[in-house]
Design a protein around this motif. Sequence first.
Motif, PDB file in Angstrom:
ATOM      1  N   THR A 128      42.852  29.962  52.683  1.00 23.35           N
ATOM      2  CA  THR A 128      43.140  31.030  51.750  1.00 23.35           C
ATOM      3  C   THR A 128      44.743  31.018  51.772  1.00 23.35           C
ATOM      4  OG1 THR A 128      44.327  32.054  53.630  1.00 23.35           O
ATOM      5  CG2 THR A 128      42.050  32.800  53.455  1.00 23.35           C
ATOM      6  N   ASP A 154      39.298  28.740  49.749  1.00 21.39           N
ATOM      7  CA  ASP A 154      38.716  29.896  49.389  1.00 21.39           C
ATOM      8  C   ASP A 154      39.176  30.515  48.226  1.00 21.39           C
ATOM      9  OD1 ASP A 154      38.691  33.080  49.447  1.00 21.39           O
ATOM     10  OD2 ASP A 154      38.339  32.956  52.095  1.00 21.39           O
ATOM     11  N   SER A 178      38.125  33.758  46.993  1.00 23.54           N
ATOM     12  CA  SER A 178      37.948  34.521  46.150  1.00 23.54           C
ATOM     13  C   SER A 178      39.039  35.150  46.114  1.00 23.54           C
ATOM     14  CB  SER A 178      38.013  35.611  48.100  1.00 23.54           C
ATOM     15  OG  SER A 178      38.808  35.798  49.003  1.00 23.54           O
ATOM     16  N   LYS A 179      40.648  34.507  45.896  1.00 23.88           N
ATOM     17  CA  LYS A 179      41.194  35.520  45.120  1.00 23.88           C
ATOM     18  C   LYS A 179      41.281  35.239  43.749  1.00 23.88           C
ATOM     19  CE  LYS A 179      46.474  35.818  44.347  1.00 23.88           C
ATOM     20  NZ  LYS A 179      48.237  35.085  45.453  1.00 23.88           N
ATOM     21  N   LYS A 219      38.941  34.718  41.907  1.00 25.99           N
ATOM     22  CA  LYS A 219      37.549  35.240  41.530  1.00 25.99           C
ATOM     23  C   LYS A 219      37.968  36.695  41.632  1.00 25.99           C
ATOM     24  CE  LYS A 219      33.602  33.003  43.796  1.00 25.99           C
ATOM     25  NZ  LYS A 219      32.421  32.881  44.984  1.00 25.99           N
ATOM     26  N   ALA A 220      38.438  37.157  42.628  1.00 26.80           N
ATOM     27  CA  ALA A 220      38.827  39.019  42.386  1.00 26.80           C
ATOM     28  C   ALA A 220      40.138  39.285  41.217  1.00 26.80           C
ATOM     29  CB  ALA A 220      39.372  39.053  43.594  1.00 26.80           C
ATOM     30  N   GLU A 273      35.140  31.652  38.331  1.00 25.16           N
ATOM     31  CA  GLU A 273      33.410  31.324  39.081  1.00 25.16           C
ATOM     32  C   GLU A 273      33.308  29.883  38.694  1.00 25.16           C
ATOM     33  OE1 GLU A 273      31.605  32.796  40.695  1.00 25.16           O
ATOM     34  OE2 GLU A 273      32.145  34.927  40.952  1.00 25.16           O
TER      35      GLU A 273
END
Length: 302
Positions: free
Chosen positions: A129, A275, A277-278, A280-281, A286
């Motif tokens: 992350t 990772d 996810s950050k 993406k959010a 994507e």
Amino acid sequence: IAGRTVLVTGGAGFIGSHLVEALAETNDVRVLDDLSTGRAENLHRDATLVRGDLCDPDTLDEAMAGVDLVFHEAANASVARSVEDPIASHQVNTAGTLGVFERARVADARVVLASSTAIYGDPTEVPVTEDEPTTPQSPYGVEKLSGDHYARLYHDLYGLETVALRYFNVYGPRQAGGEYSGVITTFLEQACAGQDITVEGDGSQIRDFVHVSDIVRANLLAATTDEVGEAYNIGTGRSVSILELAELIRDLSGSRSEIVHVDERPGDIHASRADISKAKASLGFEPTVTLREGLGGLVRQP
Ligand code: NAD
């Protein structure tokens, strides 16, 4: 994005040239490049070239004049070269990058910075992350980390709109091969020439390979996001071992090359996977190209 005056530093290089391609039709695009590793044939016909060294103040002034958005890709992009000549590498990657931020502050231009997974060194855990401790293992990693910090600092201190994109292992058309560049290009060249495919060490190192078209999409999202002053991992969130990669490339290219093991590179990173996810959010990022698809495209059209 459209109707902007955009500077792509390193726009004759691998990643920069793909970015220029995506921007040139709808924006006024300028490229700053000294053609040290970049190539003249990568230059887009609709982009204006300012040819010269990013570290030269007059050259940088000329390139930055009237610009409202900068994608800063120019760098010594090679870890090996930074190990051989840390001072030269520092000059472009650290001092040169600071010069870009400083001009951008004056012009109030957003900067999207090419940062790197190299800032994490050998991560303690994967996936990595953005909060992973940063312990770079090369001069290149230290230099990229300083650029990444400057991006945040110029936002926090001066209110400049900055975004740092921490690319994982990027691959795709126009990537240079050889000892200074990507393992995928090297393996493909070896497989296609019927030479031994040289895996360094036992090949158990894992990497997150992200296609250059996904890197371009991440940059375009970063150009318009409200979530500035932040750094984002840009990879696929998936990984493959170097040995699996060698086998996949051999199979996809129909090659009969042998896979052989050579000495491990000192300081090689064992495991790297993003990772995402950050990204993406916050960016809506994507990844869209699987490794098999991306490699398939390269085998058909290297
Ligand atoms: P590249 O070598 O193809 O592109 C770099 C470009 O910058 C070249 O066109 C080169 O001629 C130009 N350049 C170098 N020094 C310059 C200088 N002093 N003045 C003006 N131009 C100069 O490399 P790339 O793989 O396209 O990398 C682009 C960026 O992405 C770099 O900042 C690199 O550190 C970063 N990055 C790349 C990867 C990867 O896997 N390729 C991973 C993480 C980060």
